[in-house]
Design an enzyme around this catalytic site. Sequence first.
Site, PDB file in Angstrom:
ATOM      1  CB  THR A 153      -0.846   0.042   1.298  1.00 33.23           C
ATOM      2  OG1 THR A 153      -1.622  -1.130   1.350  1.00 33.23           O
ATOM      3  CG2 THR A 153      -1.737   1.270   1.341  1.00 33.23           C
ATOM      4  N   GLY A 207      -3.871  -6.457   5.602  1.00 29.90           N
ATOM      5  CA  GLY A 207      -4.962  -5.675   6.195  1.00 29.90           C
ATOM      6  C   GLY A 207      -5.761  -6.450   7.226  1.00 29.90           C
TER       7      GLY A 207
HETATM    8  N1  GLY Z   1      -2.800  -3.274   3.433  1.00 33.35           N
HETATM    9  C1  GLY Z   1      -3.542  -3.380   2.258  1.00 33.35           C
HETATM   10  C2  GLY Z   1      -4.573  -4.401   2.249  1.00 33.35           C
HETATM   11  O1  GLY Z   1      -4.507  -5.342   3.027  1.00 33.35           O
HETATM   12  O2  GLY Z   1      -5.460  -4.295   1.442  1.00 33.35           O
END
Ligand code: GLY
Length: 304
Positions: A153, A207
Site C-alpha cells: 500500500t 490488512g
Molecule cells: N494493506 C492493504 C490491504 O490489506 O489491502
Amino acid sequence: MEKKWCMIATWEMAKEGVEKGSSILQDRGNCCDAVETGVKTVEDCPEYTSVGYGGLPNEECEVEMDAAFMDGKNLSIGAVAGIKDFKNPVSIARKLSENRFNIFLVGAGAEAYAHKNGFERKNMLTEESKKIWEKRKKEMSEKNLSPYDGHDTICMIALDKCGDMAAATSTSGLFMKKRGRVGDSPLSGSGFYVDNEIGGAAATGLGEDIMKGCLSYDTVQRMKRGISPMEAAQSSVRDFSEKLKKIRGYSGAMSLIAVNNRGEWGIGTNVEFTFVVGNSEKVRVYRAVPMENKVVIERLKDSL
Ligand code: GLY
C-alpha cells in the site's frame, strides 16, 4: 514562526511522489496538497502493481481500489473502498473529507459520487496486470498456491511549515482478493491516523491483521504518551505481532510509518521493507530490516 516540515511514505515506489510533495512543503505549501500529489503520482504509474493504474486485480480480474485521506487539523476523514475505473481514488477520498455526512463510500456508491463530482474515469487494468492475473490463476489451480503475495500500500504523511499534518493511503489491495474485500487502508485507525496535536501513522501489510490491532491509532496514542515515533511504531508492531503469535501461532506482515508534530519520524516492521523520508536535508530512501527486538535501518538512495 516557520516550523520544520517532513514527509514520510511507505515503499521505494513513493520516491517521486515524496519529491513532488516535498517541493510543495519546501515552498510553504499545504500538507493536504503534498500527500494528495504524492499519492496521485504513485497511482498514475503503471509499473507499480499494488496501487492505482496497473494495480493487480481481484479474482474476477477487476481492479477494486481502496483509498483514504485525513486532515490532522480538524480530524476530517474521507475514504472509498472497492471503487473501480477511476483514475485517482485518493482525490475522491479527499473530496469526501469535506462532507459532514457520507464520508466513506463503497463500490457503486463511490463510483456514482466520483462521476457526479467530475472525477476522471479510467480503465485501471493494464495488459501487464492482466497477464500476471492469468499466470497466477493457472498456477493457483495447478499448484494450490495461496493467492496472497506481497504487501505494498502507498501511505504518505506530511507535516507542513505551519505545523499542520495530513495522511493519505491508496491500494488495489490483496492480489486475487474476493470481490468486495476491503483491507485496512481506507479504515481510520487501522490504515492511517493523524492528529496535529500529536502526529500521524500509517500502515502497509496484511490488512486482515493490521485492522485487528488498529495499529495506526495505537501508534499515535503511544506518541501522545511522549514516546518517540521510532519507539512508538516499533513497539506497536512488536507487541501486536507477539500477541497474534501467542494467540494463534503466526502474525501477518505489518509495517508502519510514523511522524510527530515536531518532524521526528520512525518506522516499525516485522518484515523487510523500504520507505522514503523527505525533509529539509533531502529525500532519502531507506530499507528497514527487523532483527531480534530491534529494526535495523540502512540508507539506500538520496535524491540529487
Ligand atoms: N494493506 C492493504 C490491504 O490489506 O489491502
